[in-house]
Structure formats: C-alpha cells, structure tokens
Design a protein around this motif. Structure first.
Motif, PDB file in Angstrom:
ATOM      1  N   THR A  17       0.834  -1.204   0.000  1.00 48.87           N
ATOM      2  CA  THR A  17       0.000   0.000   0.000  1.00 48.87           C
ATOM      3  C   THR A  17       0.868   1.253   0.000  1.00 48.87           C
ATOM      4  O   THR A  17       0.569   2.238  -0.686  1.00 48.87           O
ATOM      5  CB  THR A  17      -0.923   0.006   1.234  1.00 48.87           C
ATOM      6  N   GLN A  18       1.952   1.209   0.753  1.00 48.99           N
ATOM      7  CA  GLN A  18       2.867   2.346   0.837  1.00 48.99           C
ATOM      8  C   GLN A  18       3.443   2.681  -0.541  1.00 48.99           C
ATOM      9  O   GLN A  18       3.449   3.847  -0.963  1.00 48.99           O
ATOM     10  CB  GLN A  18       3.996   2.001   1.816  1.00 48.99           C
ATOM     11  N   VAL A  19       3.910   1.658  -1.264  1.00 43.23           N
ATOM     12  CA  VAL A  19       4.485   1.866  -2.594  1.00 43.23           C
ATOM     13  C   VAL A  19       3.415   2.359  -3.567  1.00 43.23           C
ATOM     14  O   VAL A  19       3.643   3.299  -4.343  1.00 43.23           O
ATOM     15  CB  VAL A  19       5.131   0.560  -3.111  1.00 43.23           C
ATOM     16  N   ARG A  20       2.235   1.748  -3.527  1.00 41.13           N
ATOM     17  CA  ARG A  20       1.154   2.151  -4.439  1.00 41.13           C
ATOM     18  C   ARG A  20       0.767   3.612  -4.217  1.00 41.13           C
ATOM     19  O   ARG A  20       0.599   4.378  -5.178  1.00 41.13           O
ATOM     20  CB  ARG A  20      -0.061   1.244  -4.233  1.00 41.13           C
ATOM     21  N   ARG A  21       0.636   4.019  -2.965  1.00 38.14           N
ATOM     22  CA  ARG A  21       0.271   5.407  -2.671  1.00 38.14           C
ATOM     23  C   ARG A  21       1.344   6.378  -3.140  1.00 38.14           C
ATOM     24  O   ARG A  21       1.043   7.467  -3.629  1.00 38.14           O
ATOM     25  CB  ARG A  21       0.045   5.573  -1.166  1.00 38.14           C
ATOM     26  N   LEU A  22       2.593   5.975  -2.986  1.00 37.32           N
ATOM     27  CA  LEU A  22       3.699   6.844  -3.393  1.00 37.32           C
ATOM     28  C   LEU A  22       3.714   7.026  -4.910  1.00 37.32           C
ATOM     29  O   LEU A  22       3.934   8.135  -5.414  1.00 37.32           O
ATOM     30  CB  LEU A  22       5.018   6.247  -2.906  1.00 37.32           C
ATOM     31  N   GLU A  40       1.087   6.787  -6.891  1.00 37.75           N
ATOM     32  CA  GLU A  40      -0.079   7.605  -7.234  1.00 37.75           C
ATOM     33  C   GLU A  40       0.125   9.066  -6.859  1.00 37.75           C
ATOM     34  O   GLU A  40      -0.270   9.973  -7.594  1.00 37.75           O
ATOM     35  CB  GLU A  40      -1.321   7.052  -6.525  1.00 37.75           C
ATOM     36  N   ARG A  41       0.756   9.300  -5.721  1.00 36.78           N
ATOM     37  CA  ARG A  41       0.935  10.671  -5.237  1.00 36.78           C
ATOM     38  C   ARG A  41       1.981  11.443  -6.028  1.00 36.78           C
ATOM     39  O   ARG A  41       1.769  12.594  -6.415  1.00 36.78           O
ATOM     40  CB  ARG A  41       1.331  10.648  -3.752  1.00 36.78           C
ATOM     41  N   ASP A  42       3.135  10.798  -6.271  1.00 39.47           N
ATOM     42  CA  ASP A  42       4.264  11.499  -6.889  1.00 39.47           C
ATOM     43  C   ASP A  42       4.398  11.241  -8.383  1.00 39.47           C
ATOM     44  O   ASP A  42       5.216  11.883  -9.049  1.00 39.47           O
ATOM     45  CB  ASP A  42       5.572  11.104  -6.192  1.00 39.47           C
ATOM     46  N   GLY A  43       3.643  10.267  -8.896  1.00 37.91           N
ATOM     47  CA  GLY A  43       3.756   9.947 -10.309  1.00 37.91           C
ATOM     48  C   GLY A  43       5.094   9.336 -10.674  1.00 37.91           C
ATOM     49  O   GLY A  43       5.552   9.454 -11.816  1.00 37.91           O
ATOM     50  N   CYS A  44       5.736   8.684  -9.713  1.00 40.01           N
ATOM     51  CA  CYS A  44       7.050   8.082  -9.960  1.00 40.01           C
ATOM     52  C   CYS A  44       6.885   6.607 -10.328  1.00 40.01           C
ATOM     53  O   CYS A  44       5.795   6.041 -10.245  1.00 40.01           O
ATOM     54  CB  CYS A  44       7.946   8.227  -8.731  1.00 40.01           C
ATOM     55  N   SER A  45       7.981   5.979 -10.732  1.00 43.30           N
ATOM     56  CA  SER A  45       7.940   4.564 -11.078  1.00 43.30           C
ATOM     57  C   SER A  45       7.855   3.718  -9.811  1.00 43.30           C
ATOM     58  O   SER A  45       8.187   4.179  -8.710  1.00 43.30           O
ATOM     59  CB  SER A  45       9.194   4.173 -11.857  1.00 43.30           C
ATOM     60  N   LYS A  46       7.438   2.479  -9.976  1.00 47.08           N
ATOM     61  CA  LYS A  46       7.342   1.570  -8.833  1.00 47.08           C
ATOM     62  C   LYS A  46       8.722   1.317  -8.241  1.00 47.08           C
ATOM     63  O   LYS A  46       8.880   1.249  -7.014  1.00 47.08           O
ATOM     64  CB  LYS A  46       6.701   0.251  -9.267  1.00 47.08           C
ATOM     65  N   ASP A  47       9.745   1.196  -9.104  1.00 46.83           N
ATOM     66  CA  ASP A  47      11.107   0.953  -8.618  1.00 46.83           C
ATOM     67  C   ASP A  47      11.601   2.111  -7.755  1.00 46.83           C
ATOM     68  O   ASP A  47      12.215   1.898  -6.703  1.00 46.83           O
ATOM     69  CB  ASP A  47      12.065   0.739  -9.800  1.00 46.83           C
ATOM     70  N   LEU A  48      11.327   3.348  -8.213  1.00 46.20           N
ATOM     71  CA  LEU A  48      11.764   4.519  -7.444  1.00 46.20           C
ATOM     72  C   LEU A  48      11.017   4.590  -6.118  1.00 46.20           C
ATOM     73  O   LEU A  48      11.609   4.898  -5.077  1.00 46.20           O
ATOM     74  CB  LEU A  48      11.535   5.798  -8.247  1.00 46.20           C
ATOM     75  N   ALA A  49       9.725   4.283  -6.154  1.00 43.44           N
ATOM     76  CA  ALA A  49       8.932   4.290  -4.921  1.00 43.44           C
ATOM     77  C   ALA A  49       9.474   3.272  -3.923  1.00 43.44           C
ATOM     78  O   ALA A  49       9.602   3.557  -2.730  1.00 43.44           O
ATOM     79  CB  ALA A  49       7.469   3.999  -5.238  1.00 43.44           C
TER      80      ALA A  49
END
Length: 225
Positions: free
Chosen positions: A138-143, A145-154
């Motif tokens: 959930t933490q990665v998914r929210r990040l 969605e919030r920042d528009g960054c890639s999953k790897d960066l999150a």
C-alpha cells in the motif's frame, strides 16, 4: 501538558491521521510545515541553503525548488546531512516556540508530527508516541499515485527509510492506515481516548517537564545555529 510524538513512513497517510486528530480538538504541530516556513525566501535558513547548494536549486520566483533538492538529498547522503545541518536549528527553535505557545494557552495535550522522530532521538522528549503505518504494498502504491514516480523509485524511497517495524518498538500507539477510512477513524478515536485518559490531574504535574523539553529544543537550536 502532554507532548505526544507522532511519526510514520513516507506515504503511510500521516496527514490523514493528523487531520482526524485535529477534528478531535487536539492541536498538532507539523514539523514538515515548520521546515517549509523556515526555508522561505529571505529567511536565514534560505540564505544558508543557497550558499550550500547554489542558485541552481531555485525556482523562477526565487523560492527553493524542493522537488529538485529532495531528489539530490535522496541520492546523496553527504548532501542530505548538509541540508539537515542547515535546517535543523531553525526547525527546532520554531518547534520550541510553538510548544511554549500551547503551554501558555493551557492546552492539556499537544501532538508533534515529526517524520524523523525516532531517527533524530527527539522521541526521548515526547510521551507517549504514535506510529502511523501501512503495509509495504500500500505504501508503494500510494507513493506512485501521489508522486507519479515509477514503482522501482517508490520502492527505493521506502527502502531508504528506517523500517516501520523498527520505529514501532519506540511507540505506544499504532494506527494501521492500510484499510478503509472508517477503520482509520475508529483507530484514531481509540487512540485519542487513550491519550486523554487521566489528563485532568496529570497536566499540572507535567508542567516542569514541559518547560525542560522546550528549553532543550530551544538550546539545541541555538547551539547548532
């Protein structure tokens, strides 16, 4: 006055929780907001940051480009330490001022929202402490969605922080913000009830300790400045 510490990880939903806590009539001091305040154009911290990092980290209006600077300090530990040295004294002094203001207003309870509460050792000056957590997915998914960054960066940003399980050891109340808003609201309600328990007779006894905490924050800020 009971000084409660609140912390959590990136994208765990601390803002949601603190907004709910405010709805229960508890004042919240947001250290991220303080950091924004003390680094505005013209402030002495602003000038120190510009000297350290150069005008390349300024936006067209002259304000600090927090996004660019944030990317730098995320990748560069030396730059991160420099930024912390530049901002920490002013944040600490402003925190002391706001705590004193709440004490003079005779508030029985105030919450300090500090992302690095445990890492900086400031947790020692608050009691009890509240952790806002959620599951890693959930933490990665929210990040993302919030920042528009890639999953790897999150995932890298989450991994760069102190694990929530480690922070949890120093906290007396845990709010799991992984589920529905109704679930979070119920946990906040229970936490607020626990924090307020016995306040009517403890507040007066805590005043000398409050003054000591405020002085520690103030002296720390002045010495480091």
């Amino acid at each position: 006055m009971k000084i409660v510490g609140l912390t959590g990880g990136i994208a765990t939903g601390k803002s949601t929780v603190t907004n709910l806590i405010r709805q229960h009539g508890i004042p919240v001091i947001d250290c991220d907001e303080i950091a924004h305040l003390v680094t505005k154009k013209g402030k002495w911290v602003y000038k120190r940051i510009v000297r350290m990092f150069g005008s390349g980290f300024l936006k067209s209006d002259g304000e600090i480009d927090r996004e660019r600077l944030g990317e730098l300090v995320f990748k560069d530990a030396v730059a991160r330490r420099k930024l912390n040295r530049a901002t920490h004294p002013a944040v600490t002094l402003e925190l002391a001022k706001q705590l004193l203001s709440h004490l003079l207003q005779c508030h029985s309870l105030v919450m300090v929202d500090m992302p690095l509460l445990v890492e900086t050792g400031a947790y020692l000056l608050t009691w009890p402490r509240v952790l806002v957590k959620c599951d890693p997915e959930t933490q990665v998914r929210r990040l993302v969605e919030r920042d528009g960054c890639s999953k790897d960066l999150a995932q890298s940003k989450v991994a760069a922080q102190m694990p929530l399980e480690q922070k949890q050891k120093w906290c007396q109340y845990i709010i799991d913000n992984s589920g529905t808003r109704q679930s979070t609201e119920a946990q906040v309600k229970d936490t607020v009830w626990g924090l307020r328990k016995g306040l009517w007779w403890k507040s007066a006894l805590q005043t000398p300790a409050n003054i000591a905490v405020i002085l520690i924050f103030a002296i720390s800020g002045l010495v480091q400045r």
